[in-house]
Design a protein around this motif. Structure first.
Motif, PDB file in Angstrom:
ATOM      1  N   ASP A  99       0.835  -1.208   0.000  1.00 14.29           N
ATOM      2  CA  ASP A  99       0.000   0.000   0.000  1.00 14.29           C
ATOM      3  C   ASP A  99       0.870   1.259   0.000  1.00 14.29           C
ATOM      4  N   ASN A 117      -5.728  -0.349  -7.458  1.00 12.11           N
ATOM      5  CA  ASN A 117      -6.573  -1.295  -6.721  1.00 12.11           C
ATOM      6  C   ASN A 117      -6.513  -2.695  -7.328  1.00 12.11           C
ATOM      7  N   ARG A 120      -3.159  -4.211  -6.407  1.00 11.91           N
ATOM      8  CA  ARG A 120      -3.168  -4.555  -4.978  1.00 11.91           C
ATOM      9  C   ARG A 120      -4.015  -5.797  -4.717  1.00 11.91           C
TER      10      ARG A 120
END
Length: 202
Positions: A99, A117, A120
């Motif tokens: 992050d 996103n 991740r």
């Protein structure tokens, strides 16, 4: 008068004989009972033996095995729990680092035509299989699959991640997937350069 005396003496004599006979009989019966009691005692169970002792021994043995079993199961369970907690903690730490990396270097995702996103989420999923996987390794595997997959169908991100999970290096994994040693080295260097450029521009 003389006759009465004789009768009295006779009665006394008979009484003495009767009393003596009864005393002798009683003494004989007492000895017989005593001998019978002594004979019966050795035949009985000795102290501390018999059903009571058997139940106690069985209970002790059973409890011993049960305690050992519970202790072993507890140790094993605790061992598995500790290992699971360690894996979860490692995965959480790696995801937190990812992050931070994405916040500082958003181009790591956009240069591969992915959203932050999306990148991740893919990394988080990969951590379930290999909590020790670093974000840098995941990004490298993604770039390698993108660069090499068209000409080398065996080289996919999942295949590279499987090699890393098995403890192999990226170079070794690429060779296992069909590249020569030199090709694997060249491909790895190219990806390292691309990742560094993305970080600098981010």
């Amino acid at each position: 008068m003389g006759r009465k005396v004789i009768l009295v003496i006779g009665a006394i004599f008979v009484s003495i004989v009767f009393i003596t006979a009864n005393a002798t009989t009683a003494a004989a019966q007492g000895k017989s009972r005593g001998a019978g009691g002594q004979g019966a005692s050795p035949g009985g169970p000795p102290s501390g033996t018999g059903v009571g002792r058997g139940i106690g021994s069985s209970s002790d043995n059973s409890v011993g095995r049960a305690d050992t079993g519970r202790g072993t199961a507890s140790d094993r369970s605790n061992g598995r729990s500790d290992a699971g907690l360690d894996r979860a903690r490692t995965a959480s730490d790696n995801l937190h680092a990812a992050d931070n990396d994405l916040q500082r270097h958003p181009n790591l995702a956009s240069d591969m035509h992915l959203s932050a996103n999306g990148l991740r989420a893919g990394y988080q999923s990969a951590l379930t299989a290999n909590p020790n996987l670093t974000f840098g390794q995941y990004v490298a595997a993604t770039r390698l699959a993108h660069n090499l997959g068209a000409n080398n169908p065996n080289i996919t991100r999942d295949a590279i991640l499987a090699g890393l999970a098995a403890g192999h290096s990226i170079g070794r994994t690429l060779q296992d997937l069909g590249l020569s040693k030199d090709e694997a080295k060249t491909a790895s260097k190219q990806v390292d350069t691309e990742i560094k450029q993305s970080r600098r521009r981010g």
